[in-house]
Write a protein that holds these residues in place. Structure first.
Motif, mmCIF file in Angstrom:
data_model
loop_
_atom_site.group_PDB
_atom_site.id
_atom_site.type_symbol
_atom_site.label_atom_id
_atom_site.label_comp_id
_atom_site.label_asym_id
_atom_site.label_seq_id
_atom_site.Cartn_x
_atom_site.Cartn_y
_atom_site.Cartn_z
ATOM 1 N N ALA A 1 -54.753 -81.143 12.482
ATOM 2 C CA ALA A 1 -55.746 -82.182 12.195
ATOM 3 C C ALA A 1 -56.232 -82.813 13.498
ATOM 4 O O ALA A 1 -57.431 -83.088 13.663
ATOM 5 C CB ALA A 1 -55.148 -83.242 11.264
ATOM 6 N N SER B 1 -55.670 -80.390 1.119
ATOM 7 C CA SER B 1 -56.190 -81.424 0.237
ATOM 8 C C SER B 1 -56.183 -80.937 -1.207
ATOM 9 O O SER B 1 -55.758 -81.646 -2.128
ATOM 10 C CB SER B 1 -57.597 -81.783 0.715
ATOM 11 O OG SER B 1 -58.179 -82.711 -0.129
ATOM 12 N N LEU C 1 -58.549 -79.573 6.793
ATOM 13 C CA LEU C 1 -57.473 -79.902 5.851
ATOM 14 C C LEU C 1 -57.840 -79.595 4.401
ATOM 15 O O LEU C 1 -57.145 -80.011 3.478
ATOM 16 C CB LEU C 1 -57.112 -81.393 5.976
ATOM 17 C CG LEU C 1 -56.564 -81.860 7.325
ATOM 18 C CD1 LEU C 1 -56.357 -83.367 7.330
ATOM 19 C CD2 LEU C 1 -55.251 -81.155 7.657
ATOM 20 N N ALA D 1 -49.224 -79.496 10.604
ATOM 21 C CA ALA D 1 -50.518 -79.758 9.957
ATOM 22 C C ALA D 1 -51.198 -80.959 10.611
ATOM 23 O O ALA D 1 -52.424 -80.976 10.804
ATOM 24 C CB ALA D 1 -50.324 -80.000 8.461
ATOM 25 N N VAL E 1 -56.121 -88.886 7.985
ATOM 26 C CA VAL E 1 -55.538 -87.652 7.428
ATOM 27 C C VAL E 1 -55.192 -87.878 5.957
ATOM 28 O O VAL E 1 -55.519 -87.058 5.080
ATOM 29 C CB VAL E 1 -54.263 -87.244 8.215
ATOM 30 C CG1 VAL E 1 -53.513 -86.122 7.498
ATOM 31 C CG2 VAL E 1 -54.621 -86.820 9.639
ATOM 32 N N LEU F 1 -56.415 -85.993 2.477
ATOM 33 C CA LEU F 1 -55.483 -85.339 1.546
ATOM 34 C C LEU F 1 -55.503 -85.961 0.156
ATOM 35 O O LEU F 1 -55.045 -85.345 -0.806
ATOM 36 C CB LEU F 1 -54.057 -85.349 2.116
ATOM 37 C CG LEU F 1 -53.846 -84.520 3.385
ATOM 38 C CD1 LEU F 1 -52.365 -84.410 3.720
ATOM 39 C CD2 LEU F 1 -54.440 -83.119 3.252
#
Ligand code: HEM
Length: 141
Positions: free
Chosen positions: A69, A84, A80, A65, A132, A136
């Motif tokens: 990203a 998220s 994402l 992941a 990131v 999230l």
């Protein structure tokens, strides 16, 4: 916001990580669970012994992941978005844990790629992982 130079440092190292996501991601989780025991509570349904198949499989998902990203570094919100939703609405992971995981990922990169992971490269990764994590945790309320 990452500079063009910082983006290149992140994307460059991602290229070296991509073939080893399970091993490296698993190690990051082993470090997380060893140093920050409270994070184990989210994974009570996993075998959390170091290097277990569960830990490697999940570590692989996390680093893949992160690789995605990096591929969409200028549009991470969209890239994402599903993750998220998952972390905010379903998993409800305490946002502070993202910093702990980011720290452990950096320890893994330093240990495995000492020549690449210069102070500038670490600074770029720190910024990237914070970005990131911000995506999230953006849907929490
Ligand atoms: C699930 C990525 C941070 C707890 C996942 C999945 C991915 C992921 C890709 C699998 C989603 C799926 O199966 O569709 C990430 C990334 C993170 C991050 C990129 C930060 C850089 C965290 C943190 C925690 C956490 C800090 C808690 C300490 C979980 C849990 C699951 C999950 C409990 C579900 C595991 C399962 O039952 O299979 N995450 N995660 N995540 N994540 Fe995260």
């Amino acid at each position: 916001v990452l500079s063009a130079e910082e983006k290149a440092l992140v994307v460059g190292l991602c290229g070296k990580i991509s073939g080893h996501c399970d091993a490296l991601g698993g190690e990051a989780l082993d470090r997380l669970f060893a140093s920050f025991g409270q994070t184990r509570t989210y994974f009570s349904h996993f075998d959390l012994s170091p290097g277990s198949a569960d830990v490697k499989r999940h570590g692989g998902k996390v680093l893949s992941a992160i690789g995605e990203a990096a591929k969409h570094i200028d549009s991470m919100d969209q890239a994402l978005s599903k993750l998220s939703d998952l972390h905010a609405y379903n998993l409800r992971v305490d946002p502070g844990n993202f910093q702990l995981l980011s720290h452990c990922i950096q320890a893994v990169l330093a240990a495995h790629f000492p020549a690449d992971f210069t102070p500038q490269c670490q600074a770029a990764w720190d910024k990237f992982l914070a970005a990131v994590s911000a995506v999230l945790t953006s849907k929490y309320r």
